[in-house]
Design an enzyme around this catalytic site. Structure first.
Site, PDB file in Angstrom:
ATOM      1  N   ALA A 123      -3.149  -0.167  -2.430  1.00 21.21           N
ATOM      2  CA  ALA A 123      -3.735  -1.505  -2.329  1.00 21.21           C
ATOM      3  C   ALA A 123      -4.216  -1.818  -0.913  1.00 21.21           C
ATOM      4  O   ALA A 123      -3.786  -1.211   0.066  1.00 21.21           O
ATOM      5  CB  ALA A 123      -2.703  -2.548  -2.764  1.00 21.21           C
ATOM      6  N   TYR A 159      -2.783  -1.663 -13.775  1.00 15.73           N
ATOM      7  CA  TYR A 159      -1.540  -2.313 -14.195  1.00 15.73           C
ATOM      8  C   TYR A 159      -1.861  -3.113 -15.454  1.00 15.73           C
ATOM      9  O   TYR A 159      -2.976  -3.600 -15.627  1.00 15.73           O
ATOM     10  CB  TYR A 159      -1.008  -3.261 -13.121  1.00 15.73           C
ATOM     11  CG  TYR A 159      -0.484  -2.579 -11.884  1.00 15.73           C
ATOM     12  CD1 TYR A 159       0.727  -1.889 -11.900  1.00 15.73           C
ATOM     13  CD2 TYR A 159      -1.186  -2.644 -10.685  1.00 15.73           C
ATOM     14  CE1 TYR A 159       1.222  -1.275 -10.764  1.00 15.73           C
ATOM     15  CE2 TYR A 159      -0.703  -2.036  -9.535  1.00 15.73           C
ATOM     16  CZ  TYR A 159       0.495  -1.349  -9.580  1.00 15.73           C
ATOM     17  OH  TYR A 159       0.984  -0.738  -8.447  1.00 15.73           O
ATOM     18  N   HIS A 164       5.866   6.398  -6.861  1.00 17.02           N
ATOM     19  CA  HIS A 164       5.243   5.243  -6.206  1.00 17.02           C
ATOM     20  C   HIS A 164       5.462   5.287  -4.690  1.00 17.02           C
ATOM     21  O   HIS A 164       5.647   4.259  -4.036  1.00 17.02           O
ATOM     22  CB  HIS A 164       5.828   3.939  -6.780  1.00 17.02           C
ATOM     23  CG  HIS A 164       4.825   2.838  -6.935  1.00 17.02           C
ATOM     24  ND1 HIS A 164       4.288   2.471  -8.143  1.00 17.02           N
ATOM     25  CD2 HIS A 164       4.261   1.999  -6.028  1.00 17.02           C
ATOM     26  CE1 HIS A 164       3.463   1.449  -7.975  1.00 17.02           C
ATOM     27  NE2 HIS A 164       3.422   1.163  -6.692  1.00 17.02           N
ATOM     28  N   ARG A 218      -0.864   7.258   1.928  1.00 14.10           N
ATOM     29  CA  ARG A 218      -0.570   6.772   3.282  1.00 14.10           C
ATOM     30  C   ARG A 218      -1.378   7.491   4.357  1.00 14.10           C
ATOM     31  O   ARG A 218      -1.924   6.833   5.263  1.00 14.10           O
ATOM     32  CB  ARG A 218       0.935   6.883   3.574  1.00 14.10           C
ATOM     33  CG  ARG A 218       1.804   5.851   2.852  1.00 14.10           C
ATOM     34  CD  ARG A 218       3.250   5.950   3.332  1.00 14.10           C
ATOM     35  NE  ARG A 218       4.130   4.971   2.707  1.00 14.10           N
ATOM     36  CZ  ARG A 218       4.968   5.245   1.698  1.00 14.10           C
ATOM     37  NH1 ARG A 218       5.004   6.470   1.194  1.00 14.10           N
ATOM     38  NH2 ARG A 218       5.742   4.302   1.198  1.00 14.10           N
ATOM     39  N   ASP A 228       1.557  13.175  -6.609  1.00 17.21           N
ATOM     40  CA  ASP A 228       1.369  12.480  -5.334  1.00 17.21           C
ATOM     41  C   ASP A 228       2.730  12.171  -4.725  1.00 17.21           C
ATOM     42  O   ASP A 228       3.746  12.161  -5.407  1.00 17.21           O
ATOM     43  CB  ASP A 228       0.504  11.219  -5.477  1.00 17.21           C
ATOM     44  CG  ASP A 228       1.210  10.034  -6.130  1.00 17.21           C
ATOM     45  OD1 ASP A 228       2.449   9.966  -6.145  1.00 17.21           O
ATOM     46  OD2 ASP A 228       0.504   9.143  -6.631  1.00 17.21           O
ATOM     47  N   GLY A 229       2.746  11.958  -3.417  1.00 17.82           N
ATOM     48  CA  GLY A 229       3.975  11.580  -2.733  1.00 17.82           C
ATOM     49  C   GLY A 229       4.499  12.649  -1.793  1.00 17.82           C
ATOM     50  O   GLY A 229       4.880  13.739  -2.232  1.00 17.82           O
ATOM     51  N   GLY A 230       4.492  12.369  -0.488  1.00 20.15           N
ATOM     52  CA  GLY A 230       5.154  13.223   0.496  1.00 20.15           C
ATOM     53  C   GLY A 230       4.302  14.302   1.114  1.00 20.15           C
ATOM     54  O   GLY A 230       4.761  15.015   2.011  1.00 20.15           O
ATOM     55  N   SER A 258      -7.286   1.608  -6.513  1.00 19.50           N
ATOM     56  CA  SER A 258      -6.233   0.675  -6.916  1.00 19.50           C
ATOM     57  C   SER A 258      -6.823  -0.579  -7.559  1.00 19.50           C
ATOM     58  O   SER A 258      -7.866  -1.082  -7.135  1.00 19.50           O
ATOM     59  CB  SER A 258      -5.399   0.274  -5.699  1.00 19.50           C
ATOM     60  OG  SER A 258      -4.507  -0.779  -6.019  1.00 19.50           O
ATOM     61  N   THR A 269      -0.414   3.029 -14.309  1.00 18.47           N
ATOM     62  CA  THR A 269       0.842   3.066 -13.560  1.00 18.47           C
ATOM     63  C   THR A 269       1.965   2.525 -14.430  1.00 18.47           C
ATOM     64  O   THR A 269       1.888   1.401 -14.927  1.00 18.47           O
ATOM     65  CB  THR A 269       0.729   2.242 -12.269  1.00 18.47           C
ATOM     66  OG1 THR A 269      -0.228   2.863 -11.403  1.00 18.47           O
ATOM     67  CG2 THR A 269       2.063   2.169 -11.547  1.00 18.47           C
ATOM     68  N   ARG A 322       2.067  16.033   3.548  1.00 16.89           N
ATOM     69  CA  ARG A 322       1.657  15.807   4.938  1.00 16.89           C
ATOM     70  C   ARG A 322       1.018  17.042   5.559  1.00 16.89           C
ATOM     71  O   ARG A 322       0.526  16.983   6.679  1.00 16.89           O
ATOM     72  CB  ARG A 322       2.875  15.393   5.789  1.00 16.89           C
ATOM     73  CG  ARG A 322       3.566  14.110   5.329  1.00 16.89           C
ATOM     74  CD  ARG A 322       2.688  12.891   5.488  1.00 16.89           C
ATOM     75  NE  ARG A 322       3.344  11.659   5.079  1.00 16.89           N
ATOM     76  CZ  ARG A 322       3.253  11.111   3.867  1.00 16.89           C
ATOM     77  NH1 ARG A 322       2.505  11.695   2.932  1.00 16.89           N
ATOM     78  NH2 ARG A 322       3.875   9.993   3.578  1.00 16.89           N
ATOM     79  N   ARG A 344       8.586   3.629  -3.327  1.00 17.05           N
ATOM     80  CA  ARG A 344       8.566   2.174  -3.178  1.00 17.05           C
ATOM     81  C   ARG A 344       9.158   1.443  -4.380  1.00 17.05           C
ATOM     82  O   ARG A 344       9.195   0.220  -4.392  1.00 17.05           O
ATOM     83  CB  ARG A 344       7.120   1.704  -2.949  1.00 17.05           C
ATOM     84  CG  ARG A 344       6.570   2.154  -1.621  1.00 17.05           C
ATOM     85  CD  ARG A 344       5.050   2.054  -1.568  1.00 17.05           C
ATOM     86  NE  ARG A 344       4.522   0.712  -1.629  1.00 17.05           N
ATOM     87  CZ  ARG A 344       4.452  -0.133  -0.608  1.00 17.05           C
ATOM     88  NH1 ARG A 344       4.916   0.222   0.592  1.00 17.05           N
ATOM     89  NH2 ARG A 344       3.927  -1.340  -0.757  1.00 17.05           N
ATOM     90  N   LYS A 351       0.634   7.601 -14.668  1.00 13.39           N
ATOM     91  CA  LYS A 351       1.127   7.783 -13.291  1.00 13.39           C
ATOM     92  C   LYS A 351       2.536   7.200 -13.160  1.00 13.39           C
ATOM     93  O   LYS A 351       2.769   6.031 -13.480  1.00 13.39           O
ATOM     94  CB  LYS A 351       0.193   7.086 -12.306  1.00 13.39           C
ATOM     95  CG  LYS A 351       0.613   7.209 -10.849  1.00 13.39           C
ATOM     96  CD  LYS A 351      -0.382   6.503  -9.941  1.00 13.39           C
ATOM     97  CE  LYS A 351      -0.049   6.681  -8.482  1.00 13.39           C
ATOM     98  NZ  LYS A 351       1.194   5.997  -8.079  1.00 13.39           N
TER      99      LYS A 351
END
Length: 393
Positions: A83, A135, A268, A323, A299-301, A110, A161, A303, A271, A244
């Site tokens: 978002a 959503y 998420h 992120r 997705d997630g983490g 989003s 989601t 890097r 989160r 998701k």
């Protein structure tokens, strides 16, 4: 340590973004639920998996082209939904879209975009795939309007989601009493004829729908289920549906049973439910349950490019990051977002070369050492019966 040269990895850009972003905005993007165990695990768990490289192979030509939902893409690296991109940079999601088009991966937009979905897809080059995150609200007409707008605009999939019947408890946001700046608009909840018109000005009074969308915690449909949600969504769109927020084999099977096109292994960004498995730890059971009957993404983490390689080796068809792209936006807008994607892309290509792989289809579990018995799950104890081991992850 501070450096005077350009950033050379995602961690460098993260540090820059933290310096340049207002504290409330940084806290909103960076926060996880409760003690942030799952958010932390999302990154650190990748380090428990080791690579198994092969030598003396011809790696003079590397390609990351692959197919997702039957369509060819230049890379398995895409942008996850997040978002309020205008918290990071004034150009917001429009800048992100231009970076995605230049990069060649999929962008998931989003629902809570600060740029209308029509404006976002207009920044593409005609070949970029855009998916719309969704959503479902108590008043499903609000969700239906967004779905129909997305299909009309040319989005290629709906990403539902499912891990947020209520927002997780994010302590940093609670301490900061964070609220988005009043000048930011949730344009997907506004009349498209107004928000996409030539006379649009962001200082217009907020509409009833926009205010409704901003209070998701109060208006999300907590009765949403496999039985009443997927069939309803299929009744209003011909687009493929991707679920998701899946972390288990059981929910993967349900997605197959309901004829979804794919699942995104996601918590998420840590989160929502603190204490849930990291995405890379959850991925193997989802892939096993999918059994090539449904596409699996993650997705997630992520890097590093080696993180992408590990996820692909364990069965993900594509991966998404959020992120890091926001950090790139904060760093240098569109250019910064592209720098993030390009860094990860080049690191992936390097990991492929150094492991002896030249195309995505060659990357499989034989290239990864997985931790043994990292997590163990038992059945519910029955009176007079020993516990039954259900899974070793």
């Amino acid at each position: 340590m501070d450096y005077t040269n350009e950033p050379v990895c995602i961690k460098d850009i993260e540090k820059i973004a933290q310096r340049v972003m207002p504290g409330g905005a940084w806290g909103y993007y960076n926060s996880g639920a409760n003690d942030e165990q799952t958010k932390t695990d999302n990154e650190s768990a990748f380090d428990s998996y080791r690579l198994h490289p092969r030598m003396l192979r011809d790696v003079s030509k590397i390609t990351t082209h692959t197919t997702v939902l039957g369509q060819r893409v230049r890379t398995p690296l895409g942008i996850a939904p997040c978002a309020l991109h205008k918290l990071a940079h004034a150009d917001g999601e429009a800048a992100t879209s231009r970076a995605a088009a230049k990069h060649g991966g999929i962008m998931i937009l989003s629902t809570y975009s600060t740029t209308s979905l029509e404006k976002v897809i207009a920044q593409g080059d005609g070949t970029t795939q855009y998916w719309m995150q969704l959503y479902v609200y108590q008043d499903r007409r609000v969700s239906e309007t967004i779905v129909r707008r997305a299909e009309k605009a040319g989005f290629k999939a709906i990403v539902l989601t499912v891990d947020a019947p209520m927002l997780g408890r994010r302590l940093v946001d609670a301490r900061n009493k964070f609220n988005p700046p009043p000048h930011l608009r949730l344009e997907n909840f506004m009349d498209p004829d107004v928000v996409n018109g030539t006379g649009y000005a962001p200082d217009l009074a907020k509409s009833e729908n926009e205010t409704f969308g901003a209070t998701f915690g109060a208006n999300g449909d907590q009765s949403l289920s496999w039985a009443n949600g997927i069939s309803w969504l299929k009744s209003i769109t011909k687009l493929p549906i991707i679920v998701k927020g899946v972390l288990t084999a059981e929910d993967t099977q349900l997605a197959i049973d309901h004829k979804c096109a794919g699942v995104i292994v996601s918590n998420h960004g840590g989160r929502q439910l603190d204490g849930a498995l990291s995405t890379i730890d959850a991925l193997p059971q989802v892939v096993e349950a999918a059994n090539d009957k449904i596409e699996v993404y993650l997705d997630g983490g992520i890097r590093k490019g080696s993180d992408i390689f590990k996820a692909l080796a364990l069965g993900a068809r594509a991966v998404f990051v959020a992120r890091p792209v926001l950090w790139g936006l904060a760093y240098k807008g569109e250019q910064g977002a592209f720098i993030v994607l390009d860094l990860l892309q080049k690191e992936l290509e390097l990991a492929m070369m150094l492991t002896g792989t030249t195309q995505v289809s060659e990357i499989d579990e034989s290239y990864v050492y997985t931790p043994v018995n990292r997590w163990v799950r038992h059945s519910r104890r029955q009176p007079g019966q020993p516990r039954k081991l259900l899974a070793k992850l």
